[in-house]
Design an enzyme around this catalytic site. Structure first.
Site, PDB file in Angstrom:
ATOM      1  N   TYR A  32       0.829  -1.207   0.000  1.00  0.00           N
ATOM      2  CA  TYR A  32       0.000   0.000   0.000  1.00  0.00           C
ATOM      3  C   TYR A  32       0.863   1.256   0.000  1.00  0.00           C
ATOM      4  O   TYR A  32       2.076   1.194   0.237  1.00  0.00           O
ATOM      5  CB  TYR A  32      -0.938   0.005   1.211  1.00  0.00           C
ATOM      6  N   ARG A  51       7.774   3.842  -5.124  1.00  0.00           N
ATOM      7  CA  ARG A  51       8.017   2.944  -3.993  1.00  0.00           C
ATOM      8  C   ARG A  51       6.984   1.818  -3.955  1.00  0.00           C
ATOM      9  O   ARG A  51       7.297   0.676  -3.605  1.00  0.00           O
ATOM     10  CB  ARG A  51       8.013   3.718  -2.674  1.00  0.00           C
ATOM     11  N   ARG A  99      -8.495 -19.999  -0.503  1.00  0.00           N
ATOM     12  CA  ARG A  99      -7.417 -19.822   0.466  1.00  0.00           C
ATOM     13  C   ARG A  99      -6.359 -20.911   0.337  1.00  0.00           C
ATOM     14  O   ARG A  99      -6.647 -22.095   0.439  1.00  0.00           O
ATOM     15  CB  ARG A  99      -7.988 -19.817   1.890  1.00  0.00           C
ATOM     16  N   HIS A 101      -1.820 -21.078   0.967  1.00  0.00           N
ATOM     17  CA  HIS A 101      -0.593 -20.342   1.244  1.00  0.00           C
ATOM     18  C   HIS A 101       0.254 -20.132  -0.012  1.00  0.00           C
ATOM     19  O   HIS A 101       1.011 -19.162  -0.106  1.00  0.00           O
ATOM     20  CB  HIS A 101       0.238 -21.063   2.313  1.00  0.00           C
ATOM     21  N   LYS A 146       6.569  -1.859   2.130  1.00  0.00           N
ATOM     22  CA  LYS A 146       5.378  -1.225   2.703  1.00  0.00           C
ATOM     23  C   LYS A 146       4.196  -2.180   2.492  1.00  0.00           C
ATOM     24  O   LYS A 146       3.350  -1.992   1.622  1.00  0.00           O
ATOM     25  CB  LYS A 146       5.115   0.140   2.068  1.00  0.00           C
ATOM     26  N   GLU A 178      12.972   2.932  14.094  1.00  0.00           N
ATOM     27  CA  GLU A 178      12.069   3.992  13.633  1.00  0.00           C
ATOM     28  C   GLU A 178      10.881   4.050  14.572  1.00  0.00           C
ATOM     29  O   GLU A 178      10.911   3.465  15.659  1.00  0.00           O
ATOM     30  CB  GLU A 178      11.622   3.721  12.193  1.00  0.00           C
ATOM     31  N   LEU A 202      11.371   1.442   7.043  1.00  0.00           N
ATOM     32  CA  LEU A 202      10.803   1.893   5.775  1.00  0.00           C
ATOM     33  C   LEU A 202      11.505   3.190   5.391  1.00  0.00           C
ATOM     34  O   LEU A 202      11.590   4.116   6.210  1.00  0.00           O
ATOM     35  CB  LEU A 202       9.298   2.132   5.916  1.00  0.00           C
TER      36      LEU A 202
END
Length: 284
Positions: A32, A51, A99, A101, A146, A178, A202
């Site tokens: 995101y 990014r 679903r 993995h 991110k 951070e 990040l």
């Protein structure tokens, strides 16, 4: 009426739907970005979108749109919602499939959603400074991505909120990394020190812009790991991020930073950063 984007289509938010087997919902399998909007214009939009593409590559997901195409869609969304000051949020997941993995096949397209939100500049906090706590950094070792996997960040942010603080400053052992939702930098003897952009943090767009400003204005800075001892001994500390801009930290775990007030270097950075916003988006 509020508009959103779902898979490239602008629509009324009330009619927007995502399948319950979307991999973002079930696995956090996605990436995101959040872009600041001032005067109806995206600030550092290109950097954020680049990014986003890099984050997607790191989780082996190919985005169906170029950064330029995404920018056009987001600009349309901002205009449709008549947003002046706020944020535009976007995310891509690996799509919808039963679903499992294991990644779905290439026939499963990523799911793309975006929306806008009014968010005022935190001017009072930027003027007065904020209080923080410390918390052990328990997150995974790919903080440079991110991703939608933010549970570690949320736990630290909640801990800060329950302590009546703005942010949690994270550390791995004695090394400061951070914040729960921002980058953290210290200032000692006029030199800005910030953790290097490796897998432990990040590489914030605001962080990058601040360092660019420092280089242009010949403000000395170092990108290196620093310790909790250095954090406590700092003359100034500031948090930086898309929604917080350059935020003075005046207290850590109940102990004042410097004289307990925003320092002169942080104040200068705030003004220089504001000038960057004005140059791109107009007077704020």
């Amino acid at each position: 009426m509020e508009y959103v984007i779902v898979n490239g289509e602008v629509m009324d938010r009330a009619s927007a739907k995502v399948d319950i087997e979307d991999r973002g919902y079930q696995f956090g399998d996605g990436v995101y970005e959040v872009i600041r909007v001032y005067n109806g214009k995206m600030f550092t939009g290109t950097e954020h979108l680049n990014r986003l593409v890099e984050s997607a590559k790191k989780i082996r997901m190919e985005l169906p749109y170029s950064p330029e195409a995404l920018a056009g869609m987001l600009e349309q969304l901002i205009a449709k919602n008549e947003l002046q000051t706020g944020i535009v949020y976007m995310q891509f997941t690996r799509g919808t499939s039963p679903r499992n993995h294991v990644f779905p096949g290439k026939d499963v397209a990523p799911t793309f959603v975006a929306y806008t939100r009014q968010v005022a500049r935190p001017e009072e906090s930027m003027q007065k400074g904020v209080r923080t706590i410390l918390d052990e950094d328990i997150r995974w070792l790919r903080c440079d991505i991110k991703s939608l996997n933010l549970l570690g960040n949320l736990l630290s942010k909640q801990k800060a909120a329950e302590a009546g603080c703005f942010e949690a400053i994270l550390h791995r052992g004695q090394t400061v990394t951070e914040g729960s939702h921002s980058n953290i930098s210290i200032i000692k003897d006029g030199v800005i020190i910030t953790h290097p952009a490796d897998n432990h943090i990040l590489n914030g767009i605001t962080r990058q812009k601040v360092l660019e400003v420092c280089k242009n204005e010949q403000i000395p800075f170092e990108e290196r790991a620093y310790t909790l001892q250095e954090l406590y001994a700092a003359d100034e500390v500031f948090s930086s991020g898309t929604t917080v801009e350059v935020m003075p930290v005046i207290e850590i775990e109940g102990k004042p930073v410097g004289n307990g007030e925003p320092g002169s270097v942080t104040r200068r950075l705030q003004e220089l950063f504001k000038a960057e916003i004005t140059q791109q988006c107009g007077q704020i």
